[in-house]
Design a protein around this motif. Structure first.
Motif, mmCIF file in Angstrom:
data_model
loop_
_atom_site.group_PDB
_atom_site.id
_atom_site.type_symbol
_atom_site.label_atom_id
_atom_site.label_comp_id
_atom_site.label_asym_id
_atom_site.label_seq_id
_atom_site.Cartn_x
_atom_site.Cartn_y
_atom_site.Cartn_z
ATOM 1 N N PHE A 20 -1.643 -40.177 7.568
ATOM 2 C CA PHE A 20 -1.193 -38.849 7.805
ATOM 3 C C PHE A 20 -2.028 -38.169 9.013
ATOM 4 N N PRO A 21 -3.147 -38.608 9.282
ATOM 5 C CA PRO A 21 -3.972 -38.074 10.348
ATOM 6 C C PRO A 21 -3.462 -38.784 11.478
ATOM 7 N N GLU A 22 -3.228 -40.183 11.673
ATOM 8 C CA GLU A 22 -2.864 -40.843 12.689
ATOM 9 C C GLU A 22 -1.450 -40.511 13.299
ATOM 10 N N LYS A 23 -0.484 -40.424 12.289
ATOM 11 C CA LYS A 23 0.830 -40.028 13.067
ATOM 12 C C LYS A 23 1.592 -38.562 12.521
ATOM 13 N N GLY A 24 0.521 -37.803 11.732
ATOM 14 C CA GLY A 24 1.070 -36.452 11.514
ATOM 15 C C GLY A 24 1.786 -36.656 10.195
ATOM 16 N N TYR A 25 1.579 -35.599 9.367
ATOM 17 C CA TYR A 25 2.126 -35.567 7.876
ATOM 18 C C TYR A 25 3.905 -35.666 8.232
ATOM 19 N N GLU A 26 4.534 -34.765 9.007
ATOM 20 C CA GLU A 26 5.990 -35.033 9.032
ATOM 21 C C GLU A 26 6.562 -36.599 9.560
ATOM 22 N N ASN A 27 5.622 -37.025 10.398
ATOM 23 C CA ASN A 27 6.051 -38.535 11.220
ATOM 24 C C ASN A 27 5.794 -39.453 10.219
ATOM 25 N N THR A 28 5.216 -39.477 9.125
ATOM 26 C CA THR A 28 4.851 -40.514 8.193
ATOM 27 C C THR A 28 5.912 -40.730 7.062
ATOM 28 N N SER A 29 6.457 -41.776 7.003
ATOM 29 C CA SER A 29 7.303 -42.152 5.944
ATOM 30 C C SER A 29 6.855 -42.653 4.658
ATOM 31 N N MET A 30 7.578 -42.648 3.574
ATOM 32 C CA MET A 30 7.073 -43.281 2.401
ATOM 33 C C MET A 30 7.174 -44.967 2.619
ATOM 34 N N HIS A 31 8.178 -45.179 3.389
ATOM 35 C CA HIS A 31 8.565 -46.582 4.088
ATOM 36 C C HIS A 31 7.165 -47.244 4.659
ATOM 37 N N GLU A 32 6.632 -46.449 5.538
ATOM 38 C CA GLU A 32 5.405 -46.816 6.426
ATOM 39 C C GLU A 32 4.153 -46.837 5.556
ATOM 40 N N ILE A 33 3.978 -45.981 4.577
ATOM 41 C CA ILE A 33 2.906 -45.930 3.530
ATOM 42 C C ILE A 33 3.070 -47.371 2.762
ATOM 43 N N ALA A 34 4.199 -47.575 2.362
ATOM 44 C CA ALA A 34 4.239 -48.961 1.622
ATOM 45 C C ALA A 34 3.995 -50.137 2.295
ATOM 46 N N GLU A 35 4.549 -50.186 3.726
ATOM 47 C CA GLU A 35 4.057 -51.447 4.455
ATOM 48 C C GLU A 35 2.648 -51.417 4.879
ATOM 49 N N SER A 36 2.075 -50.268 5.268
ATOM 50 C CA SER A 36 0.747 -50.462 5.497
ATOM 51 C C SER A 36 0.008 -50.942 4.354
ATOM 52 N N ALA A 37 0.304 -50.422 3.147
ATOM 53 C CA ALA A 37 -0.437 -50.666 2.082
ATOM 54 C C ALA A 37 -0.236 -51.902 1.538
ATOM 55 N N GLY A 38 0.785 -52.792 1.917
ATOM 56 C CA GLY A 38 1.118 -53.915 1.478
ATOM 57 C C GLY A 38 1.772 -54.137 0.399
ATOM 58 N N VAL A 39 2.572 -53.266 -0.201
ATOM 59 C CA VAL A 39 3.203 -52.920 -1.332
ATOM 60 C C VAL A 39 4.646 -52.590 -1.130
ATOM 61 N N THR A 40 5.527 -52.827 -2.136
ATOM 62 C CA THR A 40 6.960 -52.566 -2.143
ATOM 63 C C THR A 40 7.283 -50.805 -2.301
ATOM 64 N N LYS A 41 8.080 -50.237 -1.705
ATOM 65 C CA LYS A 41 8.476 -48.863 -1.725
ATOM 66 C C LYS A 41 8.656 -48.471 -3.017
ATOM 67 N N PRO A 42 9.172 -49.212 -4.098
ATOM 68 C CA PRO A 42 9.355 -48.599 -5.467
ATOM 69 C C PRO A 42 7.898 -48.493 -5.838
ATOM 70 N N ALA A 43 6.936 -49.474 -5.752
ATOM 71 C CA ALA A 43 5.714 -49.101 -6.156
ATOM 72 C C ALA A 43 4.952 -47.942 -5.627
ATOM 73 N N VAL A 44 5.370 -47.549 -4.623
ATOM 74 C CA VAL A 44 4.607 -46.270 -3.957
ATOM 75 C C VAL A 44 5.417 -45.082 -4.771
ATOM 76 N N TYR A 45 6.692 -45.164 -5.064
ATOM 77 C CA TYR A 45 7.357 -43.994 -5.879
ATOM 78 C C TYR A 45 7.183 -44.097 -7.315
ATOM 79 N N TYR A 46 6.588 -45.307 -7.898
ATOM 80 C CA TYR A 46 6.274 -45.463 -9.178
ATOM 81 C C TYR A 46 4.822 -44.164 -9.381
ATOM 82 N N TYR A 47 3.851 -44.355 -8.364
ATOM 83 C CA TYR A 47 2.902 -43.414 -8.342
ATOM 84 C C TYR A 47 3.017 -42.050 -7.675
ATOM 85 N N PHE A 48 4.018 -42.005 -6.894
ATOM 86 C CA PHE A 48 4.068 -40.541 -6.421
ATOM 87 C C PHE A 48 5.490 -40.263 -6.121
#
Length: 203
Positions: A20-48
Motif C-alpha cells: 500500500f505505501p509502496e504502490k499506493g492504495y489504488e494501484n495495489t491489486s488483490m492479485h499483487e497482494i496474494a503474489e507478494s504474500a506467497g498465497v493463492t488469490k482465493p486465500a486472500v478473499y477468504y480473509y478479506f
C-alpha cells in the motif's frame, strides 16, 4: 496486539502493509497482494472481502495497539508535560514492537490520509474514534486541573500535537529521518505548551 506473520492471514497483512505505501492504495491489486504474500488469490478473499476491508483492519490493529499505550501513559503518575513527552517518544518505541504496522500507520496518516477519510465515512472505525476521544478527554481533564489555560481549544491543541507527531514519524519511518529522542520531544512539547500552559513552571 501481536501479529503472527507466519500464518496465512499474517502473510497477507504483511504484504498489504508493504505494498500500500509502496504502490499506493489504488494501484495495489488483490492479485499483487496474494503474489507478494506467497498465497493463492482465493486465500486472500477468504480473509478479506476486498482491499477496503484489508486497509480498515490494518488501521484497526495499529490504533488498538496505540490506544493501549496511550491509556497507560495517561493513567501514569507523571506530570502533564511528561505525559505529552511520552506520547511523542512512544510512537518511536512502538516501532521496536511492531515496525511494519507503525510504518504503515505513519504512511496512512500522511500520504494515505485520503483513503482513511473515505473508509471512516463508510465504516465505524472505533479504534480511531476511541484513540481520539481518550486523548481529548485527557486534555479536557488537564484543563480542568489547571494545567492548560481555560480558553485553550482542546481540539486545536489535539490537532497540533498529533500533527507534530505524525510529521516526525513520517520523517523517520518513511523518509529515513532521525528518530525523536527525549530532548527533542521535550522541546516540541514546550513549544506547544508556550502561552497555553496555566503554570509554565510545571515539569
Amino acid at each position: 496486539m501481536k501479529i503472527d506473520y507466519d500464518s496465512t492471514k499474517g502473510k497477507i497483512i504483511k504484504a498489504a502493509i508493504q505494498l500500500f505505501p509502496e504502490k499506493g492504495y489504488e494501484n495495489t491489486s488483490m492479485h499483487e497482494i496474494a503474489e507478494s504474500a506467497g498465497v493463492t488469490k482465493p486465500a486472500v478473499y477468504y480473509y478479506f472481502e476486498n482491499k477496503e476491508e484489508m486497509f480498515k483492519e490494518i488501521m484497526e490493529l495499529g490504533k488498538e495497539y496505540g490506544y493501549q499505550h496511550l491509556k497507560n501513559i495517561i493513567n501514569s503518575d507523571r506530570s502533564f508535560r511528561e505525559k505529552l513527552i511520552n506520547l511523542v517518544t512512544e510512537r518511536f518505541n512502538i516501532h521496536c514492537d511492531e515496525p511494519e504496522i507503525e510504518r504503515f500507520i505513519s504512511w496512512a496518516f500522511t500520504n494515505g490520509l485520503q483513503y482513511i477519510a473515505e473508509i471512516i465515512k463508510k465504516h465505524d472505525v472505533k479504534e480511531i474514534r476511541n484513540y481520539r476521544n481518550l486523548l481529548l478527554d485527557f486534555l479536557n481533564e488537564e484543563k480542568k486541573n489547571g494545567c492548560l489555560k481555560p480558553n485553550v481549544n482542546s481540539e486545536h491543541f489535539f490537532a497540533l500535537l498529533i500533527g507534530g507527531i505524525n510529521y516526525h514519524t513520517k520523517e523517520f519511518f518513511v523518509m529515513g529521518g532521525n528518530r525523536i529522542e527525549y530532548d527533542d520531544a521535550a522541546q516540541m512539547v514546550d513549544i506547544l505548551l508556550y502561552n497555553n500552559m496555566e503554570n509554565k513552571k510545571e515539569s
